[in-house]
Design a protein around this motif. Sequence first.
Motif, mmCIF file in Angstrom:
data_model
loop_
_atom_site.group_PDB
_atom_site.id
_atom_site.type_symbol
_atom_site.label_atom_id
_atom_site.label_comp_id
_atom_site.label_asym_id
_atom_site.label_seq_id
_atom_site.Cartn_x
_atom_site.Cartn_y
_atom_site.Cartn_z
ATOM 1 N N PHE A 25 45.701 102.094 19.826
ATOM 2 C CA PHE A 25 46.937 101.520 19.281
ATOM 3 C C PHE A 25 46.737 100.043 18.962
ATOM 4 C CE2 PHE A 25 47.119 100.958 23.846
ATOM 5 C CZ PHE A 25 47.671 99.706 24.041
ATOM 6 N N SER A 26 47.479 99.567 17.992
ATOM 7 C CA SER A 26 47.395 98.169 17.566
ATOM 8 C C SER A 26 48.609 97.398 18.089
ATOM 9 C CB SER A 26 47.339 98.079 16.041
ATOM 10 O OG SER A 26 48.534 98.608 15.482
ATOM 11 N N ILE A 27 48.577 96.094 17.908
ATOM 12 C CA ILE A 27 49.708 95.235 18.257
ATOM 13 C C ILE A 27 50.180 94.583 16.957
ATOM 14 C CG2 ILE A 27 50.543 93.375 19.750
ATOM 15 C CD1 ILE A 27 48.186 93.884 21.594
ATOM 16 N N PRO A 28 51.143 95.202 16.275
ATOM 17 C CA PRO A 28 51.554 94.718 14.947
ATOM 18 C C PRO A 28 51.965 93.253 14.935
ATOM 19 C CG PRO A 28 52.540 96.864 15.415
ATOM 20 C CD PRO A 28 51.907 96.393 16.690
ATOM 21 N N ASP A 29 52.564 92.767 16.029
ATOM 22 C CA ASP A 29 53.007 91.370 16.085
ATOM 23 C C ASP A 29 51.822 90.420 15.895
ATOM 24 O OD1 ASP A 29 55.931 91.738 17.773
ATOM 25 O OD2 ASP A 29 54.402 93.269 18.043
ATOM 26 N N LEU A 30 50.690 90.739 16.524
ATOM 27 C CA LEU A 30 49.496 89.903 16.383
ATOM 28 C C LEU A 30 48.901 90.042 14.984
ATOM 29 C CD1 LEU A 30 47.677 90.393 19.823
ATOM 30 C CD2 LEU A 30 49.452 88.743 19.183
ATOM 31 N N ASN A 31 48.953 91.259 14.435
ATOM 32 C CA ASN A 31 48.413 91.472 13.086
ATOM 33 C C ASN A 31 49.206 90.697 12.041
ATOM 34 O OD1 ASN A 31 46.499 93.200 14.149
ATOM 35 N ND2 ASN A 31 47.641 95.059 13.648
ATOM 36 N N ARG A 32 50.541 90.715 12.170
ATOM 37 C CA ARG A 32 51.372 90.008 11.191
ATOM 38 C C ARG A 32 51.096 88.509 11.204
ATOM 39 N NH1 ARG A 32 55.352 94.109 12.557
ATOM 40 N NH2 ARG A 32 56.068 92.907 14.363
ATOM 41 N N CYS A 33 50.762 87.997 12.374
ATOM 42 C CA CYS A 33 50.485 86.564 12.509
ATOM 43 C C CYS A 33 48.993 86.244 12.482
ATOM 44 C CB CYS A 33 51.102 86.040 13.803
ATOM 45 S SG CYS A 33 52.903 86.153 13.848
ATOM 46 N N GLN A 34 48.171 87.285 12.316
ATOM 47 C CA GLN A 34 46.716 87.147 12.254
ATOM 48 C C GLN A 34 46.168 86.384 13.464
ATOM 49 O OE1 GLN A 34 45.323 85.811 8.391
ATOM 50 N NE2 GLN A 34 46.892 87.008 7.336
ATOM 51 N N LEU A 35 46.663 86.764 14.631
ATOM 52 C CA LEU A 35 46.187 86.164 15.884
ATOM 53 C C LEU A 35 45.143 87.073 16.520
ATOM 54 C CD1 LEU A 35 49.629 84.990 17.316
ATOM 55 C CD2 LEU A 35 47.827 83.534 16.384
ATOM 56 N N TYR A 79 47.154 110.994 36.329
ATOM 57 C CA TYR A 79 45.844 110.720 36.924
ATOM 58 C C TYR A 79 45.836 109.397 37.706
ATOM 59 C CZ TYR A 79 45.393 113.800 32.907
ATOM 60 O OH TYR A 79 45.613 114.781 31.983
ATOM 61 N N PRO A 80 45.009 109.287 38.738
ATOM 62 C CA PRO A 80 44.940 108.047 39.528
ATOM 63 C C PRO A 80 44.556 106.850 38.668
ATOM 64 C CG PRO A 80 43.779 109.845 40.626
ATOM 65 C CD PRO A 80 44.120 110.339 39.257
ATOM 66 N N VAL A 81 44.916 105.666 39.134
ATOM 67 C CA VAL A 81 44.737 104.461 38.336
ATOM 68 C C VAL A 81 43.274 104.207 37.978
ATOM 69 C CG1 VAL A 81 44.563 102.889 40.321
ATOM 70 C CG2 VAL A 81 45.466 102.041 38.136
ATOM 71 N N ASP A 82 42.330 104.605 38.855
ATOM 72 C CA ASP A 82 40.918 104.345 38.551
ATOM 73 C C ASP A 82 40.348 105.310 37.509
ATOM 74 O OD1 ASP A 82 40.866 106.614 40.086
ATOM 75 O OD2 ASP A 82 39.595 105.798 41.679
ATOM 76 N N THR A 83 41.187 106.231 37.014
ATOM 77 C CA THR A 83 40.767 107.157 35.952
ATOM 78 C C THR A 83 40.759 106.472 34.587
ATOM 79 O OG1 THR A 83 41.822 108.964 37.189
ATOM 80 C CG2 THR A 83 41.265 109.417 34.891
ATOM 81 N N TYR A 84 41.527 105.396 34.453
ATOM 82 C CA TYR A 84 41.767 104.799 33.137
ATOM 83 C C TYR A 84 40.803 103.660 32.826
ATOM 84 C CZ TYR A 84 46.030 107.366 34.091
ATOM 85 O OH TYR A 84 46.910 108.359 34.437
ATOM 86 N N ASN A 85 40.365 103.651 31.600
ATOM 87 C CA ASN A 85 39.559 102.553 31.075
ATOM 88 C C ASN A 85 40.277 102.052 29.823
ATOM 89 O OD1 ASN A 85 37.702 100.796 30.053
ATOM 90 N ND2 ASN A 85 36.082 102.304 29.729
ATOM 91 N N ILE A 86 40.848 100.864 29.910
ATOM 92 C CA ILE A 86 41.633 100.310 28.806
ATOM 93 C C ILE A 86 40.975 99.029 28.347
ATOM 94 C CG2 ILE A 86 43.920 99.556 28.066
ATOM 95 C CD1 ILE A 86 45.025 101.157 30.478
ATOM 96 N N ALA A 87 40.645 98.970 27.075
ATOM 97 C CA ALA A 87 39.889 97.828 26.561
ATOM 98 C C ALA A 87 40.428 97.367 25.216
ATOM 99 C CB ALA A 87 38.414 98.201 26.427
ATOM 100 N N GLU A 120 38.170 95.917 15.661
ATOM 101 C CA GLU A 120 39.067 96.939 15.114
ATOM 102 C C GLU A 120 40.535 96.532 15.237
ATOM 103 O OE1 GLU A 120 38.318 101.089 15.996
ATOM 104 O OE2 GLU A 120 36.397 100.552 16.906
ATOM 105 N N ARG A 121 40.764 95.399 15.899
ATOM 106 C CA ARG A 121 42.118 94.883 16.116
ATOM 107 C C ARG A 121 43.010 95.939 16.765
ATOM 108 N NH1 ARG A 121 43.099 90.109 14.736
ATOM 109 N NH2 ARG A 121 45.336 90.455 15.007
ATOM 110 N N CYS A 122 42.525 96.497 17.867
ATOM 111 C CA CYS A 122 43.304 97.516 18.565
ATOM 112 C C CYS A 122 42.939 97.544 20.044
ATOM 113 C CB CYS A 122 43.089 98.890 17.939
ATOM 114 S SG CYS A 122 41.447 99.565 18.223
ATOM 115 N N CYS A 123 43.725 98.286 20.794
ATOM 116 C CA CYS A 123 43.424 98.578 22.193
ATOM 117 C C CYS A 123 43.123 100.072 22.292
ATOM 118 C CB CYS A 123 44.609 98.232 23.093
ATOM 119 S SG CYS A 123 45.122 96.500 23.021
#
Length: 203
Positions: free
Chosen positions: A140-150, A111-119, A124-127
Amino acid sequence: MAVQCWSDILKTSKKTALISDGKRKVHYLFTDGSEMAEEYDINTDVLVSRRFRSKNKLGGQGQWHVEVGEISLNAMTSVDSEAIRENSSNPVFTRKDTKSSFQWRIRNIPYPVDTYNIAVEPTERCCIIRTTNKKYYKKFSIPDLNRCQLPLESSALSYTHANSTLIISYKKPKEILVLEQELLRELKKLKATSEGDVDCRTQ
């Protein structure tokens, strides 16, 4: 403090190293019996793959969980060739980092780039990936940030789309960059061998 905690866990783990196929392969054994296996490109020092596994309920070895890198078909069970062919056009989500960013690639998503909404969803500590045509949704989460509680920062997130592939990047915070640099220095001090007790096989 949390960064230091994860840093201490890494430093106190039992580590063995192997250099093979142009990669530095490192196996970590933690005090609770869980394991982590990483592979770095020997020329660029970029992380190529990272996998974890823990003891199962019976005390035996569990299955490897891929955090970074491709999931090999060898790791899939009870999947016949018909099913693989049937699903070959489905979107494929993988993580492939750079030195400065966490990065995810979703192939087979035209799909074209303007189809996506990424936030970023800080609570919830996720994207979350959404499409305006409601054809794709991914959390999806970012485990690296979760492990360091950032915290997760919206300003760190960016994305592009080309050749039916959506590429999402999240700029690594300075705490992660410092931690990675310190760890890499430690890994380079390890006596790497061409053979040894390093379990880097894809299960």
